[in-house]
Design a protein around this motif. Sequence first.
Motif, PDB file in Angstrom:
ATOM      1  N   UNK A   1       3.478   7.235  50.260  1.00 32.93           N
ATOM      2  CA  UNK A   1       3.798   7.632  49.031  1.00 32.93           C
ATOM      3  C   UNK A   1       5.599   7.647  49.042  1.00 32.93           C
ATOM      4  N   UNK A   2       5.883   8.498  49.863  1.00 35.92           N
ATOM      5  CA  UNK A   2       7.373   8.591  49.824  1.00 35.92           C
ATOM      6  C   UNK A   2       8.210   7.873  50.363  1.00 35.92           C
ATOM      7  N   UNK A   3       7.620   6.804  51.195  1.00 42.93           N
ATOM      8  CA  UNK A   3       8.319   5.589  51.625  1.00 42.93           C
ATOM      9  C   UNK A   3       8.449   4.516  50.453  1.00 42.93           C
ATOM     10  N   UNK A   4       7.450   4.579  49.584  1.00 37.85           N
ATOM     11  CA  UNK A   4       7.836   3.521  48.472  1.00 37.85           C
ATOM     12  C   UNK A   4       8.578   4.108  47.434  1.00 37.85           C
ATOM     13  N   UNK A   5       8.774   5.302  47.385  1.00 41.95           N
ATOM     14  CA  UNK A   5       9.838   5.771  46.546  1.00 41.95           C
ATOM     15  C   UNK A   5      11.055   5.645  47.148  1.00 41.95           C
TER      16      UNK A   5
END
Length: 71
Positions: A1-5
């Motif tokens: 999820x952090x990577x998408x952000x």
Amino acid sequence: MLELGILFGLLVVTSLALICVLVRRHRGSTENAEGLRIEQARLMQTQYDKAIYRVGTVDGRASPTRDHHRP
């Protein structure tokens, strides 16, 4: 999820940078004679295209194409 952000954040930052560059571009007069000739040629081509492809200018026939090699 952090990577998408991070990915979306980088995309937003990149797009904002590109928008700023495009907005700040100089849209004034052409700086040299060659650029002026290019602008004049494009203007003449645009005027020609508008006259040729205007509805009703060719006796109701289909508009002519500039490329004579295509059907």
